[in-house]
Design a protein around this motif. Structure first.
Motif, PDB file in Angstrom:
ATOM      1  N   VAL A  40       1.129 -11.204  14.881  1.00  0.00           N
ATOM      2  CA  VAL A  40       0.565  -9.917  14.481  1.00  0.00           C
ATOM      3  C   VAL A  40      -0.349  -9.435  15.601  1.00  0.00           C
ATOM      4  CG1 VAL A  40      -0.835  -8.684  12.792  1.00  0.00           C
ATOM      5  CG2 VAL A  40       0.644 -10.574  12.057  1.00  0.00           C
ATOM      6  N   SER A  41      -0.142  -8.211  16.040  1.00  0.00           N
ATOM      7  CA  SER A  41      -0.988  -7.628  17.080  1.00  0.00           C
ATOM      8  C   SER A  41      -1.731  -6.426  16.505  1.00  0.00           C
ATOM      9  CB  SER A  41      -0.138  -7.193  18.282  1.00  0.00           C
ATOM     10  OG  SER A  41      -0.946  -6.610  19.281  1.00  0.00           O
ATOM     11  N   LEU A  42      -3.063  -6.526  16.464  1.00  0.00           N
ATOM     12  CA  LEU A  42      -3.903  -5.438  15.967  1.00  0.00           C
ATOM     13  C   LEU A  42      -4.342  -4.594  17.154  1.00  0.00           C
ATOM     14  CD1 LEU A  42      -6.085  -7.506  13.471  1.00  0.00           C
ATOM     15  CD2 LEU A  42      -4.079  -6.121  12.939  1.00  0.00           C
ATOM     16  N   LYS A  43      -3.766  -3.427  17.311  1.00  0.00           N
ATOM     17  CA  LYS A  43      -4.055  -2.574  18.462  1.00  0.00           C
ATOM     18  C   LYS A  43      -5.408  -1.880  18.334  1.00  0.00           C
ATOM     19  CE  LYS A  43       0.227  -3.061  20.079  1.00  0.00           C
ATOM     20  NZ  LYS A  43       0.546  -3.713  21.355  1.00  0.00           N
ATOM     21  N   LYS A  44      -5.887  -1.779  17.105  1.00  0.00           N
ATOM     22  CA  LYS A  44      -7.101  -1.028  16.837  1.00  0.00           C
ATOM     23  C   LYS A  44      -7.873  -1.721  15.727  1.00  0.00           C
ATOM     24  CE  LYS A  44      -8.445   3.611  15.197  1.00  0.00           C
ATOM     25  NZ  LYS A  44      -7.904   4.919  14.745  1.00  0.00           N
ATOM     26  N   GLU A  45      -9.168  -1.705  15.803  1.00  0.00           N
ATOM     27  CA  GLU A  45      -9.985  -2.321  14.749  1.00  0.00           C
ATOM     28  C   GLU A  45      -9.902  -1.492  13.470  1.00  0.00           C
ATOM     29  OE1 GLU A  45     -14.556  -3.833  13.855  1.00  0.00           O
ATOM     30  OE2 GLU A  45     -14.072  -2.839  15.749  1.00  0.00           O
ATOM     31  N   ILE A  46      -9.645  -2.176  12.373  1.00  0.00           N
ATOM     32  CA  ILE A  46      -9.604  -1.535  11.064  1.00  0.00           C
ATOM     33  C   ILE A  46     -10.874  -1.932  10.325  1.00  0.00           C
ATOM     34  CG2 ILE A  46      -8.363  -1.354   8.871  1.00  0.00           C
ATOM     35  CD1 ILE A  46      -5.827  -2.191  10.415  1.00  0.00           C
ATOM     36  N   PRO A  47     -11.651  -0.984   9.813  1.00  0.00           N
ATOM     37  CA  PRO A  47     -12.895  -1.322   9.121  1.00  0.00           C
ATOM     38  C   PRO A  47     -12.670  -2.349   8.016  1.00  0.00           C
ATOM     39  CG  PRO A  47     -12.764   1.034   9.469  1.00  0.00           C
ATOM     40  CD  PRO A  47     -11.436   0.468   9.878  1.00  0.00           C
ATOM     41  N   LEU A  48     -13.536  -3.342   7.940  1.00  0.00           N
ATOM     42  CA  LEU A  48     -13.382  -4.423   6.972  1.00  0.00           C
ATOM     43  C   LEU A  48     -13.412  -3.911   5.540  1.00  0.00           C
ATOM     44  CD1 LEU A  48     -13.124  -7.523   6.778  1.00  0.00           C
ATOM     45  CD2 LEU A  48     -15.622  -7.619   6.582  1.00  0.00           C
ATOM     46  N   ARG A  49     -14.266  -2.937   5.273  1.00  0.00           N
ATOM     47  CA  ARG A  49     -14.364  -2.390   3.916  1.00  0.00           C
ATOM     48  C   ARG A  49     -13.030  -1.784   3.472  1.00  0.00           C
ATOM     49  NH1 ARG A  49     -18.517  -0.913   0.609  1.00  0.00           N
ATOM     50  NH2 ARG A  49     -20.038  -1.378   2.252  1.00  0.00           N
ATOM     51  N   ALA A  50     -12.369  -1.079   4.398  1.00  0.00           N
ATOM     52  CA  ALA A  50     -11.067  -0.486   4.081  1.00  0.00           C
ATOM     53  C   ALA A  50     -10.024  -1.564   3.849  1.00  0.00           C
ATOM     54  CB  ALA A  50     -10.627   0.436   5.215  1.00  0.00           C
ATOM     55  N   MET A  51     -10.073  -2.615   4.656  1.00  0.00           N
ATOM     56  CA  MET A  51      -9.118  -3.724   4.532  1.00  0.00           C
ATOM     57  C   MET A  51      -9.197  -4.391   3.169  1.00  0.00           C
ATOM     58  SD  MET A  51      -7.089  -4.904   7.093  1.00  0.00           S
ATOM     59  CE  MET A  51      -7.248  -6.684   7.224  1.00  0.00           C
ATOM     60  N   THR A  52     -10.397  -4.491   2.637  1.00  0.00           N
ATOM     61  CA  THR A  52     -10.578  -5.227   1.387  1.00  0.00           C
ATOM     62  C   THR A  52     -10.526  -4.337   0.158  1.00  0.00           C
ATOM     63  OG1 THR A  52     -12.986  -5.059   1.658  1.00  0.00           O
ATOM     64  CG2 THR A  52     -11.910  -7.061   2.466  1.00  0.00           C
ATOM     65  N   SER A  53     -10.602  -3.023   0.323  1.00  0.00           N
ATOM     66  CA  SER A  53     -10.589  -2.128  -0.840  1.00  0.00           C
ATOM     67  C   SER A  53      -9.170  -1.699  -1.206  1.00  0.00           C
ATOM     68  CB  SER A  53     -11.474  -0.907  -0.586  1.00  0.00           C
ATOM     69  OG  SER A  53     -10.988  -0.162   0.524  1.00  0.00           O
ATOM     70  N   GLN A  54      -8.421  -1.194  -0.224  1.00  0.00           N
ATOM     71  CA  GLN A  54      -7.040  -0.780  -0.464  1.00  0.00           C
ATOM     72  C   GLN A  54      -6.171  -1.302   0.678  1.00  0.00           C
ATOM     73  OE1 GLN A  54      -6.413   3.329  -1.525  1.00  0.00           O
ATOM     74  NE2 GLN A  54      -8.255   3.424  -2.768  1.00  0.00           N
ATOM     75  N   PRO A  55      -5.953  -2.610   0.730  1.00  0.00           N
ATOM     76  CA  PRO A  55      -5.292  -3.206   1.891  1.00  0.00           C
ATOM     77  C   PRO A  55      -3.881  -2.715   2.138  1.00  0.00           C
ATOM     78  CG  PRO A  55      -5.498  -4.801   0.097  1.00  0.00           C
ATOM     79  CD  PRO A  55      -6.342  -3.623  -0.267  1.00  0.00           C
ATOM     80  N   THR A  56      -3.082  -2.523   1.091  1.00  0.00           N
ATOM     81  CA  THR A  56      -1.695  -2.115   1.329  1.00  0.00           C
ATOM     82  C   THR A  56      -1.631  -0.716   1.935  1.00  0.00           C
ATOM     83  OG1 THR A  56      -1.450  -1.273  -0.942  1.00  0.00           O
ATOM     84  CG2 THR A  56      -0.815  -3.571  -0.539  1.00  0.00           C
TER      85      THR A  56
END
Length: 393
Positions: A40-56
């Protein structure tokens, strides 16, 4: 720094297979034991709050926009996350605060058309000759997709044990294949109902080509508007569209349009242990207004509708295989899809097909066939299931 540490902790517990993750700062970390099967390559940082609230939704949009790249089997990666106890994907708080989604007739029309009226040309690229967009039925391991889809249609109609000359209503009739088989092979007077203008026009054209005027009718209307009565009702992949608040109404409508002792075969996606409910990515991009109920929910509504459950059959592995074939077909036409619909759309459908296959593979959703009969007396069906399989020989 703390957020980056928490981010790594989150992903380290997300999968039950070895996965290599390359972060936006260029650093790569491997989680799990063994050689990574997926990268998995993450090209851009995704805010942690967004990742854990609505991950899909957040991860789905990032994948669509090329901000996440996957090397390896995406289906297996998603299935791994579903299997992993405590994964942030399986503990989605969105479902605990399920919003009410309105399903008036006008809103249902808009939702259906937003998905199915992408264009018949798009679906013809990968659905196969039958143009059936639901779980196939693989009687043999080497059945082609087209054969398995016809197997499914026969399986549905055989369960009803229909008598020639009687009337059948198909709620959510798609591109019409079940209607055509019901008329041509079973001698039924078949009526279909759809809200998709594309499906309606396609079915009308096929009726003329096949010379089935007077034997097959398709109506561009909401199922709630049906007033006539029928000996048999089929509905394939439809109750997922009606919304949580309309499930009881849906099954009551099936009961209402059946004649006494009439029979219905209802086929759709559900969950055995818990429903998928409303997924934010699916609701925004794929099936607006969709809701996946539990088996228990449907059975409760079936009982309230005064319908008798005569048979219940799970087909989970059949749908996983169907989706895997669809995706294989889709990969062959990705360049064409990109050209006609754009890169994000192409990636969205690629993700959707693989994610659905992963959901069935992991067992967090299923597909069920409910054979129902209307009171007051005997069903007219044989005492055992043998008749179904005898008819399929």
């Amino acid at each position: 720094m703390l957020e980056k540490t928490l981010y790594r902790q989150l992903l380290s517990r997300a999968f039950d297979i070895p996965v290599a993750v390359t972060y936006w700062d260029g650093k790569t970390e491997t989680y799990g034991t063994g050689i990574p099967e997926v990268k998995v390559s993450l090209k851009k940082e995704i805010p942690l709050r967004a990742m854990t609230s609505q991950p899909t939704l957040v991860l789905g949009e990032a994948y669509m926009n090329g901000e996440i790249e996957i090397t390896g089997n995406l289906q297996e990666l998603i299935a791994s996350a579903y299997r992993q106890a405590g994964s942030f994907l399986t503990n989605n708080p969105f479902l605990k605060h399920l919003p009410k989604i309105s399903h008036s007739e006008k809103e249902s029309e808009h939702d259906v058309q937003s998905h199915y009226d992408i264009g018949n040309d798009f679906y013809q690229l990968w659905l196969g000759k039958t143009m059936i967009y639901s779980c196939a039925y693989f009687e043999h391991a080497d059945d082609s997709l087209d054969q398995a889809q016809l197997n499914k249609v026969h399986h549905i109609l055989n369960k009803l044990k229909p008598e020639p000359g009687k009337k059948l209503l198909d709620i959510g009739s798609g591109w019409g294949t079940l209607l055509f088989v019901a008329a041509e092979e079973f001698g039924l007077e078949a009526t279909g109902v759809t809200l998709s203008e594309e499906q309606y026009r396609y079915t009308q054209q096929k009726i003329k080509e096949k010379g089935l005027e007077g034997k097959v009718t398709v109506l561009l209307t909401d199922y709630r508007e049906i007033k006539k009565h029928y000996d048999y009702v089929t509905s394939v992949g439809m109750f997922e569209h009606v919304g949580k608040e309309n499930l009881e109404l849906y099954f009551k409508k099936v009961q209402k349009v059946l004649v006494p002792n009439g029979r219905a075969l209802i086929h759709g996606i559900t969950g055995q242990h818990q429903g998928a409910g409303v997924d934010p990515f699916m609701n925004k991009y794929i099936f607006p207004g969709g809701y996946i109920p539990t088996v228990a929910e449907n059975l409760t509504h079936i009982m309230k509708a005064d319908l008798q459950l005569s048979d219940l059959e799970p087909l989970r592995r059949h749908y996983q295989k169907t989706l895997e074939i669809w995706y294989k077909n889709y990969t062959r036409v990705i360049p064409q899809v990109k050209k006609e619909y754009g890169e994000p759309f192409s990636r969205m459908w690629s993700l959707y097909l693989q994610a659905c296959a992963a959901s069935f593979e992991a067992g967090n959703i299923d597909v069920m066939q409910y054979l129902l009969t209307k009171a007051p007396s005997g069903t007219g069906l044989p005492m055992t299931r043998k008749y179904i399989y005898q008819l399929e020989k």
